[in-house]
Design an enzyme around this catalytic site. Structure first.
Site, PDB file in Angstrom:
ATOM      1  N   LYS A 209       0.843  -1.199   0.000  1.00 34.58           N
ATOM      2  CA  LYS A 209       0.000   0.000   0.000  1.00 34.58           C
ATOM      3  C   LYS A 209       0.880   1.251   0.000  1.00 34.58           C
ATOM      4  CE  LYS A 209      -3.630   2.163   2.758  1.00 34.58           C
ATOM      5  NZ  LYS A 209      -4.541   2.025   3.887  1.00 34.58           N
ATOM      6  N   GLU A 215      10.444  -4.696   4.730  1.00 27.41           N
ATOM      7  CA  GLU A 215      10.544  -6.093   4.300  1.00 27.41           C
ATOM      8  C   GLU A 215      10.259  -6.214   2.807  1.00 27.41           C
ATOM      9  OE1 GLU A 215       8.882  -4.943   6.868  1.00 27.41           O
ATOM     10  OE2 GLU A 215       9.166  -6.212   8.639  1.00 27.41           O
ATOM     11  N   GLY A 270      -5.001  -2.138   5.220  1.00 35.50           N
ATOM     12  CA  GLY A 270      -4.178  -3.272   4.777  1.00 35.50           C
ATOM     13  C   GLY A 270      -4.836  -4.625   5.006  1.00 35.50           C
ATOM     14  N   ARG A 271      -5.289  -4.856   6.241  1.00 38.63           N
ATOM     15  CA  ARG A 271      -5.852  -6.178   6.565  1.00 38.63           C
ATOM     16  C   ARG A 271      -7.256  -6.366   6.006  1.00 38.63           C
ATOM     17  NH1 ARG A 271      -4.690  -3.003  10.673  1.00 38.63           N
ATOM     18  NH2 ARG A 271      -6.297  -2.195  12.063  1.00 38.63           N
ATOM     19  N   GLU A 356      -4.907  -7.131  15.137  1.00 38.69           N
ATOM     20  CA  GLU A 356      -4.387  -5.823  14.756  1.00 38.69           C
ATOM     21  C   GLU A 356      -5.509  -4.778  14.829  1.00 38.69           C
ATOM     22  OE1 GLU A 356      -0.616  -5.268  12.082  1.00 38.69           O
ATOM     23  OE2 GLU A 356      -2.368  -5.026  10.822  1.00 38.69           O
ATOM     24  N   HIS A 387      -4.694 -33.610  17.836  1.00 39.51           N
ATOM     25  CA  HIS A 387      -3.565 -34.429  18.295  1.00 39.51           C
ATOM     26  C   HIS A 387      -2.449 -33.555  18.851  1.00 39.51           C
ATOM     27  CE1 HIS A 387      -5.130 -38.234  16.606  1.00 39.51           C
ATOM     28  NE2 HIS A 387      -5.826 -37.366  15.895  1.00 39.51           N
ATOM     29  N   LYS A 509       9.469  -1.055  14.915  1.00 42.42           N
ATOM     30  CA  LYS A 509      10.090  -0.682  13.635  1.00 42.42           C
ATOM     31  C   LYS A 509      11.095   0.442  13.862  1.00 42.42           C
ATOM     32  CE  LYS A 509       6.042  -1.336  10.671  1.00 42.42           C
ATOM     33  NZ  LYS A 509       5.133  -0.606   9.792  1.00 42.42           N
TER      34      LYS A 509
HETATM   35  C1  G6Q Z   1      -2.597  -4.010   7.995  1.00 43.13           C
HETATM   36  C2  G6Q Z   1      -1.384  -3.375   8.402  1.00 43.13           C
HETATM   37  C3  G6Q Z   1      -0.119  -4.023   7.933  1.00 43.13           C
HETATM   38  C4  G6Q Z   1       0.246  -3.715   6.490  1.00 43.13           C
HETATM   39  C5  G6Q Z   1       1.696  -4.141   6.260  1.00 43.13           C
HETATM   40  C6  G6Q Z   1       2.131  -3.919   4.850  1.00 43.13           C
HETATM   41  O1  G6Q Z   1      -3.698  -3.590   8.223  1.00 43.13           O
HETATM   42  O2  G6Q Z   1      -1.434  -2.026   8.079  1.00 43.13           O
HETATM   43  O3  G6Q Z   1      -0.139  -5.416   8.107  1.00 43.13           O
HETATM   44  O4  G6Q Z   1      -0.614  -4.342   5.604  1.00 43.13           O
HETATM   45  O5  G6Q Z   1       2.520  -3.436   7.143  1.00 43.13           O
HETATM   46  O6  G6Q Z   1       2.056  -2.574   4.511  1.00 43.13           O
HETATM   47  P1  G6Q Z   1       2.211  -2.107   3.028  1.00 43.13           P
HETATM   48  O7  G6Q Z   1       1.114  -2.699   2.235  1.00 43.13           O
HETATM   49  O8  G6Q Z   1       2.179  -0.621   3.055  1.00 43.13           O
HETATM   50  O9  G6Q Z   1       3.549  -2.625   2.557  1.00 43.13           O
END
Ligand code: G6Q
Length: 543
Positions: A209, A215, A270-271, A356, A387, A509
């Site tokens: 996003k 990462e 994001g989620r 989250e 199990h 972070k």
């Molecule tokens: C979700 C969070 C988080 C996000 C990641 C990736 O709701 O905001 O999990 O999706 O940190 O972020 P980017 O899509 O910006 O790389």
């Protein structure tokens, strides 16, 4: 603006508190024997999705009080605010409009005075054309070979939903194309995924996003190096790298042609983004028409959530039952137990969605809450969990509400498996509910020594929901996902917290940025605590 009502100040909360004391010694088992209609009445169905919440330690009166609580917390007004595009993500000043991502083409859903649905369809149409071009071989790699492997590079919300859905829809995978996912900054992840791939046939989707996530950007740069080590010429990048993002500038700076960019918008969290272009890896794997069915399933649940009365509303019921378990029965975890191998990433996806969103301890007035909020969500595909950790669920000191999820029609041809899978699913929730008392043991005639007998007693009375899907189709999966999305929303409203920010992920972070130079220089500056110093010293020694 969302209402800012402390749930503990409501009349319903006080009544629920009393109700929980009245019901304290009531056994689930006796509720079932007293009420022959309990199972059928405490359940509801939307198309081919069935929710049974009867194995929870509550009765109709409790449900009425929970609905009163929802009304006092102005859930219906909050729901209207969500669907009308108000900036209910107040801490980030944004609307929360993921339902617009799966609305019909002729719908009108407004954000900042603008109908966003035409923009949604501009991107969906572009995704459809792109999928068609890849699948037909119209769009090929730089040496003219067909694309056979798609690697989504993203993390968190730009990864988990797509992984979960592609795994869940394995029965719908198109021939000749395989998805891969790289999320971890641990180089092992990218190394292991690319090791057996042919760069001439591999397409990378950089899903982010913000297009700044450490990462993802680290993995994206390494993937480009891996590709260029083979392809040589930078001009070939355009045939093998596409981006999904809200950040055009970042995408262009990385070297991806904006033509190869699929946008989404800041009003998609994001989620909550798998139904946006973040689902491109899903659409490439199962085909665009199956992706569309997934969106349609989500939309069906959106409509149900938006319009059904509180006590006939699946996400509302699931949310309210969770609030009862957490705040009145003091059970702080939730086990998600899908009895379907293809749903094996569902617990991880729901973990992020729920924890989250609702892992918050400050309310919408900025005050610390004095009640529990989001549960610890965890789980595993059944029957593997049976199990492993079910022992604790049955006989441990923690009482753990469970969501059992089952699929009635198998998606494989093997005889002899499926009835056993379903029998186990049904048996587990029944065993948790019934338990087995000392007297029942003694009456059963089972030969057990007096020393061992207490260890074989099951307390029972342990709550669970069961969700049945007729089949695991894109549509029913979409309904299931949206069910949980809205459940999380309902709980956030009742707890008076903001569900759509995630400031809790930021401190770590920032500290990583502070620590990184100490790893390069192999020395610290004396500003750190002694534990961190000792850990760094050990790393220096061993490097
Ligand atoms: C979700 C969070 C988080 C996000 C990641 C990736 O709701 O905001 O999990 O999706 O940190 O972020 P980017 O899509 O910006 O790389």
């Amino acid at each position: 603006m969302l209402p800012k009502i402390n749930p503990r100040s409501t009349t319903a909360w006080q009544k629920l508190q009393k109700r929980s004391e009245t019901l304290r010694n009531k056994k689930l088992k006796s509720w079932f024997s007293e009420d022959p209609n309990r199972g059928s009445e405490m359940s509801l169905q939307l198309e081919e999705l069935y929710l049974d919440y009867s194995k929870n330690r509550l009765d109709r009166e409790t449900m009425e009080l929970l609905a009163d609580l929802a009304r006092e917390c102005r859930l219906e007004a909050a729901r209207d605010a969500l669907f009308s595009g108000e900036p209910i993500n107040e801490t980030e000043g944004r609307a929360v409009m993921h339902p617009a991502l799966r609305a019909p083409r002729n719908a009108s859903m407004m954000v900042d005075g603008e109908n966003v649905v035409p923009e949604v369809y501009r991107v969906l149409d572009k995704m459809e054309r792109f999928c068609e071009a890849i699948h037909s071989g119209h769009k090929v790699g730089y040496t003219g070979k067909k694309i056979t492997d798609v690697v989504n590079i993203g993390i968190g919300g730009s990864d988990l939903g797509a992984v979960m859905v592609t795994e869940a829809l394995r029965a719908y995978w198109m021939e000749g194309i395989k998805p891969h996912f790289v999320s971890n900054i641990d180089g092992n992840h990218l190394f292991q995924v690319t090791r057996d791939l042919d760069p001439e046939r591999t397409l990378f989707i950089i899903s982010s996003k913000t297009f700044t996530t450490l990462e993802t950007m680290t993995n994206a740069h390494s993937a480009r190096t891996w590709f260029l080590d083979h392809a040589g010429d930078l001009s070939h990048v355009k045939d093998h790298f596409v981006a999904v993002s809200t950040n055009t500038k970042g995408v262009v700076e990385f070297g991806i042609d904006p033509q190869n960019m699929f946008e989404f918008w800041d009003w998609v969290g994001g989620r909550y983004s798998l139904s946006s272009a973040i689902g491109l890896s899903i659409a490439l794997t199962v085909g665009f028409s199956s992706f569309r069915e997934l969106l349609d399933g989500m939309h069906a649940m959106d409509r149900h959530f938006q319009s059904a009365p509180l006590l006939e509303n699946m996400p509302v019921i699931l949310g309210m039952v969770g609030v009862w378990n957490i705040n009145f029965l003091h059970m702080d975890t939730l086990a998600v137990l899908p009895y379907n191998q293809y749903l094996h990433r569902l617990p991880a996806f729901l973990q992020q969605l729920d924890m989250e969103s609702n892992g918050k301890s400050v309310d919408r007035n900025g005050h610390p809450v004095d009640y529990h909020t989001g549960p610890i969500v965890w789980g595993e595909a059944g029957t593997n969990g049976q199990h492993a950790f079910y022992q604790l669920i049955h006989q441990g000191t923690s009482e753990i509400p469970c969501d059992f999820i089952g699929v009635v029609d198998p998606s494989h041809p093997l005889p002899g498996h499926h009835p056993w899978l379903l029998a186990n699913l049904i048996a587990q929730s029944r065993a948790l509910m019934l338990g087995r008392s000392r007297e029942e043991m003694e009456q059963s005639g089972e030969q057990v020594s007096p020393q061992v007998l207490p260890h074989k007693v099951f307390p029972g009375n342990r709550p669970s929901n069961t969700i049945l899907m007729k089949a695991l189709t894109p549509r029913s999966l979409g309904q299931l996902i949206a069910l949980y999305e809205h459940k999380v929303f309902v709980q956030g409203i009742l707890w008076n917290i903001f569900s759509f920010d995630q400031f809790g992920v930021e401190l770590g972070k920032k500290l990583a940025v502070q620590i990184h130079p100490f790893l390069d220089k192999k020395q610290t500056d004396g500003s750190l605590d002694t534990s961190t110093n000792a850990l760094l010293a050990t790393i220096y020694d061993w490097q």
